[in-house]
Design a protein around this motif. Structure first.
Motif, PDB file in Angstrom:
ATOM      1  N   UNK A 207       0.830  -1.206   0.000  1.00  9.22           N
ATOM      2  CA  UNK A 207       0.000   0.000   0.000  1.00  9.22           C
ATOM      3  C   UNK A 207       0.860   1.250   0.000  1.00  9.22           C
ATOM      4  N   UNK A 208       1.924   1.224   0.805  1.00 12.67           N
ATOM      5  CA  UNK A 208       2.793   2.394   0.885  1.00 12.67           C
ATOM      6  C   UNK A 208       3.341   2.817  -0.458  1.00 12.67           C
ATOM      7  N   UNK A 209       3.713   1.859  -1.292  1.00 13.69           N
ATOM      8  CA  UNK A 209       4.257   2.195  -2.614  1.00 13.69           C
ATOM      9  C   UNK A 209       3.152   2.476  -3.628  1.00 13.69           C
ATOM     10  N   UNK A 210       2.127   1.624  -3.656  1.00 15.75           N
ATOM     11  CA  UNK A 210       1.146   1.733  -4.737  1.00 15.75           C
ATOM     12  C   UNK A 210       0.241   2.952  -4.599  1.00 15.75           C
ATOM     13  N   UNK A 211      -0.046   3.367  -3.352  1.00 13.28           N
ATOM     14  CA  UNK A 211      -0.855   4.577  -3.166  1.00 13.28           C
ATOM     15  C   UNK A 211      -0.137   5.784  -3.752  1.00 13.28           C
ATOM     16  N   UNK A 212       1.144   5.890  -3.473  1.00 11.03           N
ATOM     17  CA  UNK A 212       1.891   7.035  -4.006  1.00 11.03           C
ATOM     18  C   UNK A 212       2.098   6.922  -5.512  1.00 11.03           C
ATOM     19  N   UNK A 213       2.182   5.715  -6.012  1.00  5.81           N
ATOM     20  CA  UNK A 213       2.256   5.534  -7.461  1.00  5.81           C
ATOM     21  C   UNK A 213       0.993   6.090  -8.107  1.00  5.81           C
ATOM     22  N   UNK A 214      -0.189   5.758  -7.533  1.00 11.04           N
ATOM     23  CA  UNK A 214      -1.447   6.258  -8.086  1.00 11.04           C
ATOM     24  C   UNK A 214      -1.574   7.770  -7.976  1.00 11.04           C
ATOM     25  N   UNK A 215      -1.175   8.334  -6.820  1.00 13.76           N
ATOM     26  CA  UNK A 215      -1.262   9.785  -6.626  1.00 13.76           C
ATOM     27  C   UNK A 215      -0.323  10.516  -7.578  1.00 13.76           C
ATOM     28  N   UNK A 229      -1.911  14.732   5.064  1.00 14.46           N
ATOM     29  CA  UNK A 229      -2.731  14.232   6.171  1.00 14.46           C
ATOM     30  C   UNK A 229      -3.140  12.794   5.861  1.00 14.46           C
ATOM     31  N   UNK A 230      -2.799  11.892   6.760  1.00 13.89           N
ATOM     32  CA  UNK A 230      -3.126  10.474   6.585  1.00 13.89           C
ATOM     33  C   UNK A 230      -4.097  10.069   7.686  1.00 13.89           C
ATOM     34  N   UNK A 231      -5.288   9.669   7.301  1.00 11.79           N
ATOM     35  CA  UNK A 231      -6.314   9.247   8.260  1.00 11.79           C
ATOM     36  C   UNK A 231      -6.199   7.745   8.477  1.00 11.79           C
ATOM     37  N   UNK A 239       2.441   2.427   6.160  1.00 13.60           N
ATOM     38  CA  UNK A 239       3.184   2.368   4.907  1.00 13.60           C
ATOM     39  C   UNK A 239       3.082   3.643   4.106  1.00 13.60           C
ATOM     40  N   UNK A 240       1.893   4.223   4.059  1.00  9.54           N
ATOM     41  CA  UNK A 240       1.685   5.478   3.326  1.00  9.54           C
ATOM     42  C   UNK A 240       2.497   6.600   3.965  1.00  9.54           C
ATOM     43  N   UNK A 241       2.471   6.659   5.299  1.00  9.11           N
ATOM     44  CA  UNK A 241       3.207   7.706   6.018  1.00  9.11           C
ATOM     45  C   UNK A 241       4.713   7.563   5.821  1.00  9.11           C
ATOM     46  N   UNK A 242       5.193   6.334   5.854  1.00 12.48           N
ATOM     47  CA  UNK A 242       6.616   6.095   5.683  1.00 12.48           C
ATOM     48  C   UNK A 242       7.095   6.609   4.329  1.00 12.48           C
ATOM     49  N   UNK A 243       6.327   6.329   3.290  1.00 10.34           N
ATOM     50  CA  UNK A 243       6.712   6.779   1.947  1.00 10.34           C
ATOM     51  C   UNK A 243       6.555   8.290   1.806  1.00 10.34           C
ATOM     52  N   UNK A 244       5.518   8.864   2.425  1.00 12.86           N
ATOM     53  CA  UNK A 244       5.347  10.318   2.372  1.00 12.86           C
ATOM     54  C   UNK A 244       6.551  11.013   2.999  1.00 12.86           C
TER      55      UNK A 244
END
Length: 437
Positions: A207-215, A229-231, A239-244
């Motif tokens: 999720x951490x990688x693919x969410x940022x790939x999509x964004x 902001x990560x809810x 994972x999302x926060x780590x990549x951000x």
């Protein structure tokens, strides 16, 4: 009477595939082959299934995002003797060329019944899931709980033939536990999402990688220097926060769980309620599995140009319905909708508030899904072999499956670990060993 004959006697119906355009199959097959060459765990499992045939004579109905990695899983299960019926699990995540390729088959690969196309209406989405289930499944592989819901509501007459199934996501597991609590779950479901080799890697790194790939591919905007902001600070949120953070963003986390909030704080992130974060964020990503995480009261406080997207399974975390019904809207870029608020500010939503990593990208990296789908395949085998011993309810992934997948992944990556010698093993299991001062 065979299982398929029993299903037919109970009113099962086999439908023809419903895909958008079969002429797209060559493109889809190329995608599937790329995924296949990078999924060594499923390659190994497929070879074993071809010998053991654990699903011989069984129907498997699967609802997972209809893209190349899922196609590899379908073919792996088919190699074990299963007759496969596949549907998507999100209206925007189906890749039409992959659906076409899976429906037609390829050299050495059987055609399958596929019911999915991109951007399906609510009616079409429900029809596709229902048709996949009307085949009379013995094993159900679900992603989010839609198949289980339909089976327990509209197709109860087919439930006697169901051995059990597997659930892929956090959202689906929450639904299953709720059903089990009130005794409405009528067969065993393996909680694949709760396996360590799933949530530690798929939910966090995938999720951490693919969410940022999509964004990033959708917005084409820099992340560095922005307030993100990560809810939700579950494994996906982590994972999302780590990549951000790696991209150079200033990260704010919103949470309802005090332990997770403390963890986010100690990981170096700001923690605050969404109402306060709404005033600060440039980009908002929801990953809670709940509804109404970002609503009108938050929209009104946002900066002009704030962007929102969702990494949870269903499109209810950002209240897009309110935006659609109460503001002027216009598509400003493919897959980005802009909404003009009464205060004159404009806010944006990516991919209709649906799963941004699949509705705006290709989903998790191939190697990550190789691990998750290895667990799926082995959990389905576990159901096939042990269903008569299992009670209705949520079943944990057996530890040996988790461990086996971890060892397979280590071997595929050329890694090795130590083993305890007999003396060490005895020491760890003993409580009365004297230790020299």
């Amino acid at each position: 009477m065979t299982n398929n004959a029993t299903a037919a006697a109970n009113g099962a119906v086999v439908h023809e595939s419903e895909v958008r355009d079969v002429s797209l199959a060559p493109s889809g097959e190329r995608k599937i082959q790329w995924a296949w060459r990078n999924m060594p765990l499923l390659q190994s499992i497929k070879k074993e299934f071809e010998k053991t045939k654990p699903f011989e004579g069984l129907n498997i109905t699967l609802s997972i995002h209809m893209e190349a990695k899922t196609a590899v899983l379908c073919r792996t299960l088919a190699a074990g003797g299963a007759t496969m019926y596949a549907a998507g699990c999100n209206p925007l995540s189906t890749q039409d060329d992959v659906a076409a390729a899976l429906s037609l088959g390829a050299d050495g690969e059987p055609p399958m019944k596929v019911f999915a196309w991109h951007n399906s209406t609510a009616e079409e989405y429900d029809r596709h899931l229902t048709k996949a289930l009307e085949s009379g499944p013995n094993i159900i592989i679900d992603d989010g709980g839609d198949l289980i819901n339909i089976m327990h509501t509209k197709l109860q007459h087919l439930m006697p033939g169901v051995y059990g199934g597997c659930e892929e996501t956090t959202t689906g597991i929450m639904r299953l536990f709720s059903m089990a609590a009130d005794k409405s779950l009528k067969f065993p479901m393996v909680a694949v999402n709760n396996a360590q080799c799933k949530y530690l890697f798929d939910n966090r790194y995938g999720t951490g990688q693919s969410v940022w790939d999509g964004i990033n591919r959708t917005t084409n905007l820099v992340v560095a220097g922005k307030d993100v902001v990560i809810a939700g600070y579950g494994w996906c949120g982590k994972g999302i926060a780590m990549r951000a953070k790696g991209f150079g963003a200033r990260v704010i986390v919103t949470e309802i769980d005090p332990v997770k909030a403390l963890e986010a704080s100690m990981d170096g992130f700001d923690v605050m309620p969404m109402e306060r974060a709404a005033e600060l964020g440039d980009l908002f990503i929801t990953a809670t599995g709940c509804l109404g995480v970002i609503t009108q009261k938050h929209f009104d406080k946002m900066k002009d140009g704030a962007i929102m997207c969702n990494a949870g399974h269903f499109n209810v975390e950002v209240d897009v319905e309110w935006l659609d019904n109460n503001t002027e809207s216009a598509e400003h870029k493919p897959n980005i909708m802009g909404y003009t608020l009464d205060n004159g500010k404009k806010v944006f939503v990516i991919a209709e508030g649906r799963l941004v990593n699949l509705a705006s990208g290709d989903g998790h990296p191939v190697e990550i899904m190789d691990m998750s789908f290895a667990i799926q395949a082995l959990a389905a085998e576990f159901i096939a072999e042990n269903h008569s011993k299992l009670e209705p309810g949520v079943v944990a992934v057996p530890k040996e499956i988790d461990q086996n997948v971890a060892f397979m992944k280590l071997a595929a990556d050329g890694l090795a670990i130590d083993e305890l010698n007999p003396e060490q093993a005895k020491y760890l299991l003993s409580w009365d060993i004297e230790v020299d001062a």
